[in-house]
Design a protein around this motif. Structure first.
Motif, PDB file in Angstrom:
ATOM      1  N   THR A 139     -25.546 -25.594  24.431  1.00 23.63           N
ATOM      2  CA  THR A 139     -24.578 -26.597  24.856  1.00 23.63           C
ATOM      3  C   THR A 139     -25.065 -27.957  24.377  1.00 23.63           C
ATOM      4  OG1 THR A 139     -24.085 -25.293  26.821  1.00 23.63           O
ATOM      5  CG2 THR A 139     -23.369 -27.588  26.838  1.00 23.63           C
ATOM      6  N   ARG A 140     -24.256 -28.582  23.532  1.00 23.61           N
ATOM      7  CA  ARG A 140     -24.651 -29.894  22.983  1.00 23.61           C
ATOM      8  C   ARG A 140     -23.792 -30.992  23.604  1.00 23.61           C
ATOM      9  NH1 ARG A 140     -25.265 -26.190  18.784  1.00 23.61           N
ATOM     10  NH2 ARG A 140     -27.384 -26.195  17.915  1.00 23.61           N
ATOM     11  N   ARG A 141     -24.293 -31.498  24.731  1.00 19.62           N
ATOM     12  CA  ARG A 141     -23.634 -32.650  25.356  1.00 19.62           C
ATOM     13  C   ARG A 141     -24.157 -33.915  24.685  1.00 19.62           C
ATOM     14  NH1 ARG A 141     -19.260 -31.045  28.335  1.00 19.62           N
ATOM     15  NH2 ARG A 141     -19.763 -29.194  29.544  1.00 19.62           N
ATOM     16  N   TRP A 142     -23.461 -35.036  24.898  1.00 18.51           N
ATOM     17  CA  TRP A 142     -23.898 -36.278  24.246  1.00 18.51           C
ATOM     18  C   TRP A 142     -25.237 -36.760  24.785  1.00 18.51           C
ATOM     19  CZ3 TRP A 142     -24.572 -40.632  27.252  1.00 18.51           C
ATOM     20  CH2 TRP A 142     -23.932 -40.652  28.486  1.00 18.51           C
ATOM     21  N   TYR A 143     -25.617 -36.309  25.968  1.00 21.41           N
ATOM     22  CA  TYR A 143     -26.848 -36.811  26.567  1.00 21.41           C
ATOM     23  C   TYR A 143     -27.993 -35.797  26.534  1.00 21.41           C
ATOM     24  CZ  TYR A 143     -24.686 -34.211  30.393  1.00 21.41           C
ATOM     25  OH  TYR A 143     -24.080 -33.231  31.134  1.00 21.41           O
ATOM     26  N   TRP A 144     -27.713 -34.531  26.243  1.00 24.69           N
ATOM     27  CA  TRP A 144     -28.799 -33.563  26.091  1.00 24.69           C
ATOM     28  C   TRP A 144     -28.289 -32.310  25.390  1.00 24.69           C
ATOM     29  CZ3 TRP A 144     -30.227 -31.615  31.740  1.00 24.69           C
ATOM     30  CH2 TRP A 144     -29.205 -30.814  32.236  1.00 24.69           C
ATOM     31  N   THR A 145     -29.232 -31.503  24.949  1.00 27.33           N
ATOM     32  CA  THR A 145     -28.908 -30.201  24.394  1.00 27.33           C
ATOM     33  C   THR A 145     -29.607 -29.161  25.245  1.00 27.33           C
ATOM     34  OG1 THR A 145     -28.738 -31.111  22.178  1.00 27.33           O
ATOM     35  CG2 THR A 145     -29.034 -28.744  22.343  1.00 27.33           C
ATOM     36  N   ASN A 146     -28.833 -28.233  25.754  1.00 23.35           N
ATOM     37  CA  ASN A 146     -29.396 -27.189  26.606  1.00 23.35           C
ATOM     38  C   ASN A 146     -29.175 -25.835  25.939  1.00 23.35           C
ATOM     39  OD1 ASN A 146     -30.498 -26.383  29.312  1.00 23.35           O
ATOM     40  ND2 ASN A 146     -28.608 -25.215  29.330  1.00 23.35           N
ATOM     41  N   GLN A 147     -30.221 -25.027  25.912  1.00 19.76           N
ATOM     42  CA  GLN A 147     -30.076 -23.724  25.269  1.00 19.76           C
ATOM     43  C   GLN A 147     -30.597 -22.611  26.161  1.00 19.76           C
ATOM     44  OE1 GLN A 147     -32.425 -22.275  21.639  1.00 19.76           O
ATOM     45  NE2 GLN A 147     -30.436 -22.790  20.777  1.00 19.76           N
ATOM     46  N   ILE A 148     -29.846 -21.532  26.192  1.00 22.00           N
ATOM     47  CA  ILE A 148     -30.263 -20.337  26.921  1.00 22.00           C
ATOM     48  C   ILE A 148     -30.441 -19.226  25.887  1.00 22.00           C
ATOM     49  CG2 ILE A 148     -29.576 -18.637  28.647  1.00 22.00           C
ATOM     50  CD1 ILE A 148     -27.761 -20.903  29.802  1.00 22.00           C
ATOM     51  N   ALA A 149     -31.652 -18.694  25.843  1.00 22.82           N
ATOM     52  CA  ALA A 149     -31.908 -17.566  24.935  1.00 22.82           C
ATOM     53  C   ALA A 149     -31.684 -16.269  25.713  1.00 22.82           C
ATOM     54  CB  ALA A 149     -33.333 -17.642  24.411  1.00 22.82           C
ATOM     55  N   ILE A 150     -31.027 -15.332  25.066  1.00 18.72           N
ATOM     56  CA  ILE A 150     -30.636 -14.095  25.754  1.00 18.72           C
ATOM     57  C   ILE A 150     -31.129 -12.891  24.967  1.00 18.72           C
ATOM     58  CG2 ILE A 150     -28.650 -12.735  26.566  1.00 18.72           C
ATOM     59  CD1 ILE A 150     -27.049 -15.467  26.224  1.00 18.72           C
ATOM     60  N   THR A 151     -31.626 -11.887  25.678  1.00 17.99           N
ATOM     61  CA  THR A 151     -31.845 -10.563  25.077  1.00 17.99           C
ATOM     62  C   THR A 151     -31.099  -9.562  25.937  1.00 17.99           C
ATOM     63  OG1 THR A 151     -33.840 -10.177  26.377  1.00 17.99           O
ATOM     64  CG2 THR A 151     -34.154 -11.162  24.200  1.00 17.99           C
ATOM     65  N   ALA A 152     -30.603  -8.498  25.311  1.00 15.16           N
ATOM     66  CA  ALA A 152     -29.823  -7.518  26.079  1.00 15.16           C
ATOM     67  C   ALA A 152     -29.815  -6.167  25.377  1.00 15.16           C
ATOM     68  CB  ALA A 152     -28.387  -8.012  26.257  1.00 15.16           C
ATOM     69  N   THR A 153     -29.562  -5.165  26.150  1.00 14.37           N
ATOM     70  CA  THR A 153     -29.341  -3.823  25.593  1.00 14.37           C
ATOM     71  C   THR A 153     -28.091  -3.258  26.265  1.00 14.37           C
ATOM     72  OG1 THR A 153     -30.733  -2.833  27.299  1.00 14.37           O
ATOM     73  CG2 THR A 153     -31.805  -3.365  25.204  1.00 14.37           C
ATOM     74  N   GLY A 154     -27.484  -2.289  25.605  1.00 16.24           N
ATOM     75  CA  GLY A 154     -26.289  -1.716  26.216  1.00 16.24           C
ATOM     76  C   GLY A 154     -25.896  -0.401  25.578  1.00 16.24           C
ATOM     77  N   VAL A 155     -24.919   0.219  26.180  1.00 19.58           N
ATOM     78  CA  VAL A 155     -24.396   1.495  25.652  1.00 19.58           C
ATOM     79  C   VAL A 155     -22.886   1.371  25.507  1.00 19.58           C
ATOM     80  CG1 VAL A 155     -26.225   2.961  26.580  1.00 19.58           C
ATOM     81  CG2 VAL A 155     -24.248   2.420  27.995  1.00 19.58           C
ATOM     82  N   GLU A 156     -22.390   2.176  24.578  1.00 19.04           N
ATOM     83  CA  GLU A 156     -20.953   2.130  24.331  1.00 19.04           C
ATOM     84  C   GLU A 156     -20.201   2.681  25.522  1.00 19.04           C
ATOM     85  OE1 GLU A 156     -19.842   3.706  20.592  1.00 19.04           O
ATOM     86  OE2 GLU A 156     -17.776   2.965  20.748  1.00 19.04           O
ATOM     87  N   ASP A 157     -19.068   2.069  25.775  1.00 20.09           N
ATOM     88  CA  ASP A 157     -18.224   2.493  26.890  1.00 20.09           C
ATOM     89  C   ASP A 157     -16.917   3.019  26.291  1.00 20.09           C
ATOM     90  OD1 ASP A 157     -16.841   2.886  29.182  1.00 20.09           O
ATOM     91  OD2 ASP A 157     -16.625   0.769  29.700  1.00 20.09           O
ATOM     92  N   PRO A 158     -16.868   4.322  26.043  1.00 20.13           N
ATOM     93  CA  PRO A 158     -15.700   4.864  25.331  1.00 20.13           C
ATOM     94  C   PRO A 158     -14.395   4.615  26.112  1.00 20.13           C
ATOM     95  CG  PRO A 158     -17.418   6.531  25.564  1.00 20.13           C
ATOM     96  CD  PRO A 158     -17.798   5.393  26.423  1.00 20.13           C
ATOM     97  N   GLY A 159     -14.501   4.553  27.422  1.00 22.82           N
ATOM     98  CA  GLY A 159     -13.307   4.353  28.252  1.00 22.82           C
ATOM     99  C   GLY A 159     -12.618   3.038  27.986  1.00 22.82           C
ATOM    100  N   ALA A 160     -13.397   2.028  27.576  1.00 25.19           N
ATOM    101  CA  ALA A 160     -12.819   0.699  27.352  1.00 25.19           C
ATOM    102  C   ALA A 160     -12.377   0.493  25.914  1.00 25.19           C
ATOM    103  CB  ALA A 160     -13.838  -0.373  27.731  1.00 25.19           C
ATOM    104  N   ALA A 161     -12.622   1.488  25.072  1.00 27.76           N
ATOM    105  CA  ALA A 161     -12.358   1.317  23.641  1.00 27.76           C
ATOM    106  C   ALA A 161     -10.892   1.041  23.363  1.00 27.76           C
ATOM    107  CB  ALA A 161     -12.792   2.555  22.874  1.00 27.76           C
ATOM    108  N   ASP A 162      -9.992   1.696  24.078  1.00 32.56           N
ATOM    109  CA  ASP A 162      -8.572   1.501  23.826  1.00 32.56           C
ATOM    110  C   ASP A 162      -8.176   0.050  24.089  1.00 32.56           C
ATOM    111  OD1 ASP A 162      -8.342   4.075  23.143  1.00 32.56           O
ATOM    112  OD2 ASP A 162      -7.601   4.776  25.109  1.00 32.56           O
ATOM    113  N   GLY A 163      -8.688  -0.466  25.230  1.00 38.79           N
ATOM    114  CA  GLY A 163      -8.375  -1.854  25.568  1.00 38.79           C
ATOM    115  C   GLY A 163      -8.960  -2.808  24.541  1.00 38.79           C
ATOM    116  N   ALA A 164     -10.189  -2.499  24.085  1.00 40.11           N
ATOM    117  CA  ALA A 164     -10.838  -3.385  23.130  1.00 40.11           C
ATOM    118  C   ALA A 164     -10.105  -3.398  21.808  1.00 40.11           C
ATOM    119  CB  ALA A 164     -12.274  -2.945  22.916  1.00 40.11           C
ATOM    120  N   SER A 165      -9.573  -2.240  21.422  1.00 40.20           N
ATOM    121  CA  SER A 165      -8.936  -2.199  20.103  1.00 40.20           C
ATOM    122  C   SER A 165      -7.551  -2.828  20.131  1.00 40.20           C
ATOM    123  CB  SER A 165      -8.824  -0.754  19.624  1.00 40.20           C
ATOM    124  OG  SER A 165      -7.981  -0.029  20.506  1.00 40.20           O
ATOM    125  N   GLY A 166      -7.074  -2.997  21.415  1.00 41.16           N
ATOM    126  CA  GLY A 166      -5.780  -3.538  21.650  1.00 41.16           C
ATOM    127  C   GLY A 166      -5.314  -4.516  20.745  1.00 41.16           C
TER     128      GLY A 166
END
Lengths: 160, 228
Positions: free
Chosen positions: A133-160
């Motif tokens: 986030t680059r505000r005029w008065y500061w820059t704030n950064q959040i570093a993220i790491t993540a893992t996940g698995v595919e959710d076949p049930g949501a695939a139809d909605g995602a492809s929507g």
């Protein structure tokens, strides 16, 4: 008239000092550095959706999220909730059967830039990224790491 | 034998005086240490972290806090500096540049009001804001000469200090703004307003003085890792 000019000069000096202070002291933090390579417009992951569990590297806060791919675009459910990022183009490269993808998403209403980089092996995904986030008065950064698995049930909605 | 007794008495008084100063210093250090410890406890309890889901609220709070800080710090006898210190404590070095420019803006605002607003109008304005102490300060300054108004900033100082203050008035102004406990004579806002009222401080030099005078804390937080 002289007094008005003096007040104007003081206001200009104050604003100028503020701008100069911010220029010198507000250091930018670069976005996540995505590994270089032969990146191309992505389609390999279209129709996929992954439930991911991540961590804010600095604070250890847990981030529960869902990422989706459709028609060459990418969306994070949390980012959509927080700032209506919409769908953003993603790029891929395939190395030894492993799909690498990256997406750079920008919030239209606030100065947030999120850079994602992930690898998909089978139905599992490993992610890294930054929310900057680059505000005029500061820059704030959040570093993220993540893992996940595919959710076949949501695939139809995602492809929507 | 007789001259020895007064010398011994004077020596005893000197030792007592030095002991008193040391004791006060120790108490001050202890209070500061306790206050710092308390602020850290509060910050830990709040678990204030900027996250995607609260960044907008944090941004709004910072903007609101900054406006309040500029406004309150510019008013005489209003403890506005604590807002800046609280923001530094909560957000750390990243917020130091903002606090710095807000402090400069606030001090400059107070000076500008004192310098350019007619003194009776300023007194009435403060009365409308129900700031009776500040209005009384302005009323006391109204009939005084510029030098006498400056002397009000150095209230309680010996004559020699007053003379030096008049000669090196910008240094005196910088010291007065940074002196702990200056709220007794109006705080940073009151001092700058009085400097403006005195008419002996030029706008440009005053602005430069303020820009330098208020820089130590933000710079120490930013570059020396000072934690509040």
């Amino acid at each position: 008239m002289t007094q008005i000019l003096q007040i104007a000069a003081i206001a200009v000096a104050t604003l100028g000092t503020g701008a100069a202070t911010m220029t010198v002291m507000n250091e930018d933090i670069p976005d996540f550095a995505v590994p270089e390579g032969d990146w191309k417009a992505g389609h390999e992951l279209d129709g996929s959706s992954f439930e991911i569990l991540g961590t804010d590297v600095a604070s250890g806060a847990v981030l529960d999220n869902r990422i989706m791919f459709r028609d060459g675009t990418f969306q994070s459910a949390d980012c959509q909730n927080y700032c209506d990022f919409g769908w953003s183009a993603y790029q891929t490269k395939v190395i030894d059967g492993v799909v690498h993808f990256t997406a750079r998403t920008v919030c239209p209403d606030a100065p947030h830039t999120v850079v994602w980089y992930g690898t998909v092996i089978g139905d599992e995904v490993v992610l890294e990224g930054t929310w900057t986030t680059r505000r005029w008065y500061w820059t704030n950064q959040i570093a993220i790491t993540a893992t996940g698995v595919e959710d076949p049930g949501a695939a139809d909605g995602a492809s929507g | 034998m007789q001259p020895t007794a007064p010398r011994a008495e004077a020596g005893r008084l000197n030792r007592t005086g030095a002991g008193s100063v040391l004791l006060r210093l120790a108490i001050l250090v202890a209070v500061l240490a306790l206050a710092t410890w308390g602020v850290h406890l509060i910050r830990d309890a709040l678990e204030l972290q900027v996250r995607p889901d609260n960044e907008q609220q944090v941004h709004r709070a910072i903007m609101l806090g900054s406006v309040a800080y500029v406004g309150l710090l510019a008013l005489p006898f209003v403890p506005g500096a604590e807002i800046g210190l609280a923001m530094l404590a909560a957000f750390g070095p990243a917020i130091a540049p903002l606090i710095y420019i807000c402090t400069v803006a606030s001090m400059t605002l107070a000076y500008t009001v004192g310098r350019f607003l007619p003194i009776r109008a300023l007194e009435r304005l403060l009365l409308i804001l129900r700031m009776r102490r500040a209005a009384a300060l302005v009323a006391r300054a109204a009939p005084l000469s510029p030098e006498a108004r400056l002397a009000m900033l150095l209230d309680g100082q010996p004559k020699r200090a007053l003379g030096l203050g008049l000669r090196y008035r910008y240094v005196a102004l910088a010291l007065a703004v940074n002196t702990p406990g200056n709220s007794i004579i109006g705080g940073g806002g009151g001092i700058m307003m009085m400097a403006g009222l005195s008419g002996i401080f030029s706008p440009l030099s005053t602005f430069l003085t303020v820009a330098i005078a208020v820089s130590p804390v933000p710079l120490a937080v930013m570059f020396l890792g000072l934690r509040i």
